[in-house]
Design a protein around this motif. Structure first.
Motif, short mmCIF file in Angstrom:
data_model
loop_
_atom_site.label_atom_id
_atom_site.label_comp_id
_atom_site.label_asym_id
_atom_site.label_seq_id
_atom_site.Cartn_x
_atom_site.Cartn_y
_atom_site.Cartn_z
N VAL A 9 0.65 10.10 3.94
CA VAL A 9 -0.09 10.16 2.67
C VAL A 9 0.21 8.93 1.82
N GLU A 10 1.46 8.46 1.84
CA GLU A 10 1.80 7.25 1.09
C GLU A 10 0.98 6.07 1.58
N GLU A 11 0.82 5.96 2.88
CA GLU A 11 0.10 4.82 3.46
C GLU A 11 -1.41 4.95 3.33
N ARG B 157 3.60 5.79 -2.88
CA ARG B 157 4.84 6.45 -3.34
C ARG B 157 4.83 6.65 -4.85
N ARG B 158 4.34 5.64 -5.58
CA ARG B 158 4.24 5.75 -7.04
C ARG B 158 3.27 6.85 -7.44
N ILE B 159 2.18 6.99 -6.72
CA ILE B 159 1.21 8.04 -7.02
C ILE B 159 1.80 9.41 -6.74
N ARG C 68 0.83 -1.20 0.00
CA ARG C 68 0.00 0.00 0.00
C ARG C 68 0.87 1.26 0.00
N ARG C 69 1.96 1.23 0.78
CA ARG C 69 2.85 2.39 0.83
C ARG C 69 3.62 2.54 -0.49
N ILE D 122 -4.59 8.70 -9.82
CA ILE D 122 -4.41 7.26 -9.99
C ILE D 122 -4.68 6.84 -11.43
N GLU D 123 -5.77 7.38 -12.00
CA GLU D 123 -6.08 7.04 -13.39
C GLU D 123 -5.08 7.68 -14.35
N ALA D 124 -4.66 8.92 -14.07
CA ALA D 124 -3.77 9.64 -14.98
C ALA D 124 -2.31 9.25 -14.81
N SER D 125 -1.96 8.52 -13.75
CA SER D 125 -0.56 8.24 -13.47
C SER D 125 0.11 7.39 -14.54
#
Length: 106
Positions: free
Chosen positions: A78-80, A16-18, A11-12, A92-95
């Motif tokens: 925020v990462e978690e 981080r990727r987002i 999840r973290r 998330i969709e645009a990443s």
């Protein structure tokens, strides 16, 4: 006795990727505490959420903050818990489409 490796939270890692797709600002804290320096920088520059602030405390330590509609949060939180932030849900969709953004400020 063998040391065990710390397990990386999926999840973290996803959080981080987002956050890689959020605009980043690097600043120095100067005489202020890091969170105060981040708040002053946001106010002075008129930064709109979402944004990631990297505040250099000294030559060894950098604090990371996330500027959201709801306020200023620690980046690790925020990462978690990225799913709690509406502005990140849109990313998330645009990443998959956009490359990461990095802005340098002195």
């Amino acid at each position: 006795m063998a040391r065990r490796r710390k397990r990386k939270s999926r999840r973290r890692q996803e959080g981080r990727r987002i956050l890689e797709h959020v605009p980043q600002y690097s600043i120095e804290s100067g005489q202020d505490k890091p969170v105060t320096a981040a708040r002053k920088f946001i106010q002075a520059e008129g930064i709109v959420p979402p944004a990631l602030l990297l505040v250099k405390r000294n030559e060894h330590t950098t604090d990371r903050y996330f500027w959201a509609e709801k306020g200023l949060f620690g980046a690790q939180y925020v990462e978690e818990n990225h799913f709690l932030f509406p502005s990140l849900r849109q990313l998330i969709e645009a990443s998959a489409e956009k490359p990461p953004m990095v802005l340098q400020t002195g």
